[in-house]
Write an enzyme that holds these catalytic residues in place. Structure first.
Site, PDB file in Angstrom:
ATOM      1  N   SER A   1      -3.572  -6.053  11.029  1.00 24.01           N
ATOM      2  CA  SER A   1      -2.278  -5.520  10.585  1.00 24.01           C
ATOM      3  C   SER A   1      -1.083  -6.056  11.347  1.00 24.01           C
ATOM      4  O   SER A   1       0.038  -5.984  10.858  1.00 24.01           O
ATOM      5  CB  SER A   1      -2.285  -3.989  10.676  1.00 24.01           C
ATOM      6  OG  SER A   1      -3.106  -3.428   9.686  1.00 24.01           O
TER       7      SER A   1
ATOM      8  N   LYS B   1       6.738   0.788  14.520  1.00 21.10           N
ATOM      9  CA  LYS B   1       6.033   1.024  13.265  1.00 21.10           C
ATOM     10  C   LYS B   1       5.935   2.523  12.997  1.00 21.10           C
ATOM     11  O   LYS B   1       5.647   3.306  13.913  1.00 21.10           O
ATOM     12  CB  LYS B   1       4.640   0.400  13.346  1.00 21.10           C
ATOM     13  CG  LYS B   1       3.808   0.505  12.069  1.00 21.10           C
ATOM     14  CD  LYS B   1       2.504  -0.259  12.239  1.00 21.10           C
ATOM     15  CE  LYS B   1       1.626  -0.196  11.000  1.00 21.10           C
ATOM     16  NZ  LYS B   1       0.419  -1.033  11.123  1.00 21.10           N
TER      17      LYS B   1
ATOM     18  N   SER C   1      -0.570  -4.294   7.755  1.00 21.60           N
ATOM     19  CA  SER C   1       0.236  -3.163   7.381  1.00 21.60           C
ATOM     20  C   SER C   1       1.567  -3.108   8.135  1.00 21.60           C
ATOM     21  O   SER C   1       2.480  -2.389   7.726  1.00 21.60           O
ATOM     22  CB  SER C   1      -0.556  -1.868   7.638  1.00 21.60           C
ATOM     23  OG  SER C   1      -0.830  -1.659   9.010  1.00 21.60           O
TER      24      SER C   1
END
Length: 466
Positions: free
Chosen positions: A179, A81, A155
């Protein structure tokens, strides 16, 4: 109706078997991954990738290491990420004007590299890791693999997609308020949020530093186990770091579920029917105990309706003041909402949270694991863009309280609803009960668990082969 579905590729175990036996190799795997990513084009999964020739060269370097075939993740590709540092690679948090080139690799990622894993690239995210829907990005907005213009979730949107598309068997994500679990649910993969502190967060740009977790997306519990066995380690540079808890002891696991009347599906009757069907099966196999969800939800409400939103300003206040137009409008609104809270608000909320923690602690005297929906409903991209805050709040209904209450949790894909949308159950447990929670998840998936968390100390093998 369903348009597509996850196409999870070879597992970590399958890739290792191929590489160790010689029927495949890290360079061949690297070529396959590069070709798969190129074939998709810009679909919002990746923000940057290692160029094809450089990826092949990195794979060849892994092949050439002494004792390479004994490495626990020999040549296994993975994504990271883009809020986590990899040396020499821009960390952008999906905000180009915030970007910087990292001069060191996050320890959690470094452990993967030392274990022989092959870094592929940085995955997309809701900007500043603020959101659960995947639309808060200046880049291409990713869509769920299930199609129908459904959001990918966030996210950690790109991390879930990279696994669901079969491009990599696992991806490193984060999970502060859901997330990692929400996008896993929306893409039919496993999202595991360990207990806070088990995986070092050094090198992670914090969203809420006191709550942040590095998490893992994967296609199976076995893959999660193998990756955690490498990543979990004490780090004296992380003030929240702690040792892992005990392994599953083989005893019967007591499963709790909320009363049906406390479940919320926001009018989504298909999702409700699918979850209640799962609940019936779970009760037959485990004999569930009802547990009120009220104190959990009360804690979750503190996250965005209380002073914890102000914690994001510890990291982003200066950038907000100096470059407000560089921030996504919804993210900017959320950051600014933190400016209204006082120290009195913070202490009042901390006291209230402590009361709720005490109430929830008593729950674990009667059950070991709590089973809830991961999400109560789904949304299209257009629906989220029309109501960004409202939709996001609904997506986090069952996830917001996790880190506030110091829980671990795993999103378990269970199939599709009558209307063809994914549904997922979330298993939660108290801090350091990670192995028991993963054991129940493996049982739900009818997956033999051959590499439980902490079963093997790979650190010596990593050091010998480095």
């Amino acid at each position: 109706m369903i348009v597509d579905a996850p196409c999870v590729g070879p597992s970590v175990a399958e890739i290792l078997t191929s590489h160790e036996s010689g029927t495949g190799s890290p360079t061949r795997t690297a070529a396959r991954v590069a070709d798969a990513i190129a074939a998709r084009g810009d679909d919002g999964t990746w923000l940057s990738t290692v160029p094809r020739e450089a990826l092949l060269a990195a794979a060849a370097e892994i092949e050439g290491r002494p004792g390479a075939r004994t490495l626990p993740l020999y040549g296994v590709p993975f994504g990271v990420k883009d809020s986590i540092d990899v040396a020499g690679v821009p960390t952008t948090l999906s905000c180009p004007d915030y970007a910087y080139v990292a001069d060191a690799t996050a320890p959690a990622v470094r452990r993967l590299l030392d274990a022989g894993a092959l870094y592929v690239g940085k995955t997309n995210l809701d900007q500043f890791a603020t959101g659960l829907n995947g639309t808060r990005t200046p880049h291409t907005i990713p869509r769920s693999v299930y199609g129908g213009e459904m959001i990918s979730g966030g996210s950690s949107s790109g991390s879930a997609l990279a696994v669901a598309l079969g491009q990599v068997p696992f991806a490193v994500a984060t999970d502060t308020a859901g997330s990692g679990r929400v996008p896993a649910a929306l893409n039919g993969v496993i999202g595991f949020k360990p207990s806070r502190g088990l995986i070092s967060t050094v090198g992670l740009v914090p969203a809420c530093k006191s709550l942040d977790c590095i998490s893992v997306m994967a296609g199976s519990i076995d893959d999660v186990d193998r990756v955690l066995d490498v990543m979990v380690a004490r780090d004296d540079g992380d003030a929240w770091s702690r040792d892992r808890g005990p392994r599953y002891d083989g005893e019967r696991v007591r499963v709790g579920v909320p009363p049906v009347g406390e479940l919320e599906f926001f009018g989504d009757t298909d999702m409700q029917a699918a979850h209640l069907g799962f609940r019936n099966q779970l009760d037959r196999s485990h004999g569930c105990t009802e547990v009120s969800l009220a104190p959990f939800l009360a804690a979750g409400a503190l996250l965005y309706q209380g002073p914890w939103v102000a914690e994001r300003l510890v990291e982003f206040a200066d950038f907000l003041a100096e470059r407000p137009d560089s921030i996504h409008p919804v993210v900017r609104e959320i950051l600014r909402s933190g400016e209204k809270y006082t120290a009195v608000d913070a202490f009042a909320a901390l006291q209230r949270l402590q009361e709720l923690k005490a109430t929830v602690a008593r729950v674990w005297e009667h059950v070991d694991v709590l089973a809830v929906p991961t999400i109560g409903t789904t949304f299209t991209v257009d629906e989220v863009l029309a109501d960004p805050i409202g939709c996001n709040t609904k997506l986090g209904h069952y996830t917001h309280f996790g880190n506030l209450l110091d829980l671990n949790g795993v999103a378990v894909p269970l199939g599709v609803t009558a209307g063809g949308r994914p549904y997922s159950a979330m298993l939660l447990g108290p801090a350091l009960s990670d192995d028991t929670v993963l054991q129940v998840a493996a049982t739900l998936l009818d997956e033999p668990r051959t590499a439980p968390l902490g079963s093997t100390d790979h650190s010596a093998r990593i050091e010998e082969s480095a």
